[in-house]
Design a protein around this motif. Structure first.
Motif, PDB file in Angstrom:
ATOM      1  N   ASN A  62      -3.580   5.270  -1.149  1.00 24.62           N
ATOM      2  CA  ASN A  62      -2.939   4.214  -0.357  1.00 24.62           C
ATOM      3  C   ASN A  62      -3.972   3.424   0.436  1.00 24.62           C
ATOM      4  O   ASN A  62      -3.916   2.181   0.495  1.00 24.62           O
ATOM      5  CB  ASN A  62      -1.912   4.816   0.604  1.00 24.62           C
ATOM      6  N   ARG A  79      -2.208   0.233  -7.083  1.00 22.75           N
ATOM      7  CA  ARG A  79      -2.395   1.680  -7.249  1.00 22.75           C
ATOM      8  C   ARG A  79      -2.873   2.001  -8.665  1.00 22.75           C
ATOM      9  O   ARG A  79      -3.680   2.919  -8.874  1.00 22.75           O
ATOM     10  CB  ARG A  79      -1.084   2.412  -6.953  1.00 22.75           C
ATOM     11  N   CYS A  94      -6.016   1.155  -1.828  1.00 20.69           N
ATOM     12  CA  CYS A  94      -5.225  -0.039  -2.180  1.00 20.69           C
ATOM     13  C   CYS A  94      -5.289  -1.068  -1.056  1.00 20.69           C
ATOM     14  O   CYS A  94      -5.503  -2.265  -1.296  1.00 20.69           O
ATOM     15  CB  CYS A  94      -3.768   0.338  -2.436  1.00 20.69           C
TER      16      CYS A  94
END
Length: 463
Positions: free
Chosen positions: A35, A45, A38
């Protein structure tokens, strides 16, 4: 878009590989979560996972079920016998991706006893990453970053004066590009490439829909009419899916409209120029509905690249970055038609040499190579980047093109870097956060202008 997706995940793999092999992330230590990767590098992802899979195949990382990803505990990093020149860069960076390999290759060929190692950090927390690296014993010899990051660094790291070392190119610099990087008459950063903000358009869409291309000095009304003719429902589902303009809500973009309408963020030009600007933007987005909006963190609009928007406000740095990736048409440049004042915004990538550099002599030679007229001409011709050296631009580019970009003898007196407009970048974040309702069409231009004017007035008050 397959080619662009492959470019994104391979770029992240390169960044993580650099961080591992440099020792920034040590064996046994955890990488950021998927996460966080990203968020920090602005990719999906899927691209993050492809990057991690590539590094796993190379034996650099190991996934620990339920915990995350670590650098392989058994990894042994071989140290070079040559001198090592460490360059820290922000990511993403089109200049780093497309120009640095050219400079490094030529520099290493001329300096066979020096090995250049680069280390890229997310632009979101760049200086925190630099400080963490220094604490780990990795001292940068050169830093390549943006004008905005340079402004943020003034109290963190001291840099050497480059004026004497770059005397051969200093006199060729546009005078307008010197002042923002001078501190006490010392040149603390040297611009590697720069750009004004300008209006790019897709001539294929103009020709396809038989819309006349922009004239040299077209008016605001002509622009609005053109944008309207290029906004349409192309697939018959009742929803417009092609727009005349794609617009970003970032303060890196829309203030160019305010500048052309007479706004002055440094002194009190009154609320009216702000209101005219914000009302015009609402015209584009919600009354005439001839523009589509991209989030403030997404400057490279895929709408333009995919042929879903005919025009966009952009820079030569961004367009050069797209040249070898996702855009499959040759864009053209139109003059900015948003107001009577001939003004625009500036962005730049700049080199700095920290005073604590361990390889100052090699770092100076590297900058001399990067900013030499021959190299600057090579980068302009091969990669499409603008030079900070006026004679190089005048040699490579057509005079009418430079005029359309507001790059004349000394650029234009009404062109500004973002930090010159707003000073403290915490104000930029505050302004962007305060405008969310406005961008959603849930707050009037008058209300937003009133609040922004008050915030800027408070910022100008002496402490």
């Amino acid at each position: 878009m397959k080619r662009e997706n492959e470019f994104r995940y391979s770029k992240l793999a390169n960044i993580l590989r650099e961080q591992i092999l440099s020792g920034y992330i040590k064996p046994g230590h955890f990488l950021m979560s998927e996460n966080d990767l990203c968020k920090h590098y602005g990719i999906s992802r899927t691209s993050v996972r492809k990057s991690l899979d590539q590094l796993m195949k190379e034996g650099l990382i190991v996934k620990k079920v339920g915990q995350g990803t670590i650098v392989s505990p058994d990894l042994v990093i071989e140290h070079s016998k040559n001198k090592v020149l460490r360059i820290f860069c922000t990511s993403p960076s089109n200049f780093y991706d497309h120009c640095m390999p050219i400079i490094i290759e030529e520099f290493e060929r001329e300096n066979p006893n020096v090995e250049v190692k680069t280390l890229s950090f997310s632009s979101i927390e760049f200086w925190d990453s630099v400080q963490a690296s220094i604490e780990l014993g990795l001292q940068p010899d050169i830093i390549l970053t943006t004008d905005r990051h340079f402004s943020d660094a003034s109290s963190m790291i001291d840099f050497i004066d480059l004026k004497e070392h770059l005397s051969d190119s200093f006199d060729m610099l546009y005078p307008r590009l010197r002042a923002p990087f001078l501190r006490d008459n010392e040149l603390k950063a040297a611009i590697a490439t720069f750009s004004t903000l300008y209006l790019a358009y897709n001539p294929q869409l103009f020709q396809k829909h038989r819309v006349p291309e922009p004239s040299e000095l077209w008016t605001t009304e002509e622009f609005l009419e053109t944008a309207g003719r290029l906004t349409m429902d192309t697939n018959g589902d009742g929803i417009d899916d092609q727009f005349g303009l794609t617009l970003s809500s970032s303060l890196n973009r829309w203030p160019v409209i305010a500048l052309q309408n007479g706004a002055d963020f440094k002194s009190d030009s009154g609320k009216e120029p702000l209101f005219r600007t914000l009302n015009f933007i609402h015209d584009l987005l919600y009354r005439r509905r001839v523009a589509t909006l991209s989030p403030r963190h997404v400057l490279n609009s895929e709408a333009f690249a995919r042929g879903k928007a005919a025009m966009m406000i952009t820079t030569s740095i961004e367009m050069a970055g797209w040249k070898n990736s996702m855009i499959d048409f040759e864009s053209r440049i139109a003059s900015l038609p948003f107001g009577e004042r001939m003004g625009t915004m500036l962005i730049a990538n700049a080199f700095m040499i920290p005073s604590e550099s361990h390889e100052t002599e090699s770092a100076i030679r590297f900058l001399q190579k990067a900013l030499s007229p021959d190299m600057q001409e090579k980068l302009g011709k091969s990669a499409g980047f603008m030079s900070a050296l006026r004679p190089i631009n005048e040699k490579i580019w057509d005079a009418s093109l430079l005029q359309s970009l507001y790059i004349n003898d000394d650029i234009t007196e009404n062109s500004y870097f973002l930090h010159e407009l707003f000073g403290d970048f915490s104000v930029v974040d505050d302004l962007e956060n305060e405008m969310q309702l406005y961008w959603a069409g849930l707050e009037s231009a008058d209300e937003a202008a009133e609040r922004l004017h008050a915030m800027m007035a408070q910022q100008r008050q002496p402490m």
